[in-house]
Motif scaffolding. Sequence first.
Motif, PDB file in Angstrom:
ATOM      1  N   UNK A   1       0.835  -1.201   0.000  1.00  0.00           N
ATOM      2  CA  UNK A   1       0.000   0.000   0.000  1.00  0.00           C
ATOM      3  C   UNK A   1       0.867   1.247   0.000  1.00  0.00           C
ATOM      4  N   UNK A   2       0.369   2.295  -0.654  1.00  0.00           N
ATOM      5  CA  UNK A   2       1.057   3.585  -0.617  1.00  0.00           C
ATOM      6  C   UNK A   2       1.058   4.181   0.787  1.00  0.00           C
ATOM      7  N   UNK A   3       0.232   3.655   1.689  1.00  0.00           N
ATOM      8  CA  UNK A   3       0.232   4.159   3.066  1.00  0.00           C
ATOM      9  C   UNK A   3       1.521   3.806   3.798  1.00  0.00           C
ATOM     10  N   UNK A   4       2.348   2.929   3.220  1.00  0.00           N
ATOM     11  CA  UNK A   4       3.652   2.654   3.825  1.00  0.00           C
ATOM     12  C   UNK A   4       4.630   3.788   3.554  1.00  0.00           C
ATOM     13  N   UNK A   5       4.344   4.598   2.538  1.00  0.00           N
ATOM     14  CA  UNK A   5       5.209   5.729   2.185  1.00  0.00           C
ATOM     15  C   UNK A   5       4.666   7.039   2.710  1.00  0.00           C
ATOM     16  N   UNK A   6       3.349   7.212   2.685  1.00  0.00           N
ATOM     17  CA  UNK A   6       2.698   8.453   3.109  1.00  0.00           C
ATOM     18  C   UNK A   6       1.851   8.154   4.339  1.00  0.00           C
ATOM     19  N   UNK A   7       2.170   8.773   5.457  1.00  0.00           N
ATOM     20  CA  UNK A   7       1.408   8.537   6.682  1.00  0.00           C
ATOM     21  C   UNK A   7       0.005   9.123   6.552  1.00  0.00           C
ATOM     22  N   UNK A   8      -0.994   8.270   6.755  1.00  0.00           N
ATOM     23  CA  UNK A   8      -2.393   8.665   6.676  1.00  0.00           C
ATOM     24  C   UNK A   8      -3.040   8.375   8.026  1.00  0.00           C
ATOM     25  N   UNK A   9      -3.500   9.397   8.708  1.00  0.00           N
ATOM     26  CA  UNK A   9      -4.064   9.207  10.040  1.00  0.00           C
ATOM     27  C   UNK A   9      -5.203   8.196  10.006  1.00  0.00           C
ATOM     28  N   UNK A  10      -5.187   7.262  10.957  1.00  0.00           N
ATOM     29  CA  UNK A  10      -6.268   6.298  11.086  1.00  0.00           C
ATOM     30  C   UNK A  10      -5.964   4.915  10.560  1.00  0.00           C
ATOM     31  N   UNK A  11      -4.810   4.740   9.885  1.00  0.00           N
ATOM     32  CA  UNK A  11      -4.525   3.422   9.317  1.00  0.00           C
ATOM     33  C   UNK A  11      -3.162   2.896   9.790  1.00  0.00           C
ATOM     34  N   UNK A  12      -2.731   3.293  10.964  1.00  0.00           N
ATOM     35  CA  UNK A  12      -1.390   2.929  11.432  1.00  0.00           C
ATOM     36  C   UNK A  12      -1.134   1.423  11.455  1.00  0.00           C
ATOM     37  N   UNK A  13      -2.004   0.591  12.064  1.00  0.00           N
ATOM     38  CA  UNK A  13      -1.702  -0.852  12.065  1.00  0.00           C
ATOM     39  C   UNK A  13      -1.684  -1.437  10.652  1.00  0.00           C
ATOM     40  N   UNK A  14      -2.679  -1.071   9.846  1.00  0.00           N
ATOM     41  CA  UNK A  14      -2.739  -1.553   8.457  1.00  0.00           C
ATOM     42  C   UNK A  14      -1.449  -1.211   7.724  1.00  0.00           C
ATOM     43  N   UNK A  15      -1.024   0.048   7.805  1.00  0.00           N
ATOM     44  CA  UNK A  15       0.178   0.491   7.103  1.00  0.00           C
ATOM     45  C   UNK A  15       1.423  -0.182   7.661  1.00  0.00           C
ATOM     46  N   UNK A  16       1.471  -0.360   8.972  1.00  0.00           N
ATOM     47  CA  UNK A  16       2.639  -0.994   9.581  1.00  0.00           C
ATOM     48  C   UNK A  16       2.812  -2.425   9.090  1.00  0.00           C
ATOM     49  N   UNK A  17       1.712  -3.162   8.978  1.00  0.00           N
ATOM     50  CA  UNK A  17       1.810  -4.551   8.529  1.00  0.00           C
ATOM     51  C   UNK A  17       2.063  -4.630   7.030  1.00  0.00           C
ATOM     52  N   UNK A  18       1.518  -3.692   6.277  1.00  0.00           N
ATOM     53  CA  UNK A  18       1.850  -3.632   4.848  1.00  0.00           C
ATOM     54  C   UNK A  18       3.326  -3.291   4.672  1.00  0.00           C
TER      55      UNK A  18
END
Length: 247
Positions: free
Chosen positions: A142-159
């Motif tokens: 996910x692009x959330x691994x590069x750009x921090x998006x409030x509210x998806x920290x666990x999802x982004x961390x595992x991605x």
Amino acid sequence: MKIVIITGGSRGIGASTARKCAEAGMGVIITYNNHPQAAAEVVNNIASQGGKAVALKLDVTATATFPIFAQAVRAEMQKTWARSTFDFLMNNAGYGRFNPIATVTEAEFDGLCNVHLKGPFFLTQALLPLMADGGQIVNLTSATTRVATAGVAPYAAFKGGLEVLTRYMAKEFGERRIRANAVSPGAIRTDLGGGLSGEFEKLLASQTALGRIGEPDEVGGVIARLLSDDNRWINAQSIEVAGGYFI
């Protein structure tokens, strides 16, 4: 004929990738958990276009069932394609959850870990003996691994963990000429996390250089092409498919 296994292939990016791979001449095995009818529709659509596909039930969080699933894969490959090995694995199944760090429960944390990191790790392990040498693993991140998006920290961390795992897969499986790459979508029109609509969609579109959110086929097509022999020298990479999200 090459064979691809796509987890979570009944909807969204997984379903699109299944169709694109079938159009490229691959045999397709998709998995589903809660949407058997949607999976059947994908299989029937591929068959109507002259392709071959099967759907198998799999809960990617239930690691104890992976040996049984591997047996089912072997049986379906022999029955449908007269083969005992497959070529490509796409770890795609997952879901989103939107909570700030302060309110995430341990159960929510564990659930996201199991589906996005633990599941792909041990499913790949279970299926590796059935994978042909020279194959490829594609992990959907996910692009959330590069750009921090409030509210998806666990999802982004595992991605993010899955992205790191991808490089280790490429390293450890290289002796068998098995490649491993990650594909990292930006905002895509799927029902992940409840889908995108209204002001939220407008916000994400405004943060993307091309001025809109993406469609599943725009990711599925990239993955199908990544699996082709033309791209056999791409390995251990994370490929963002996001239309220029937050650049």
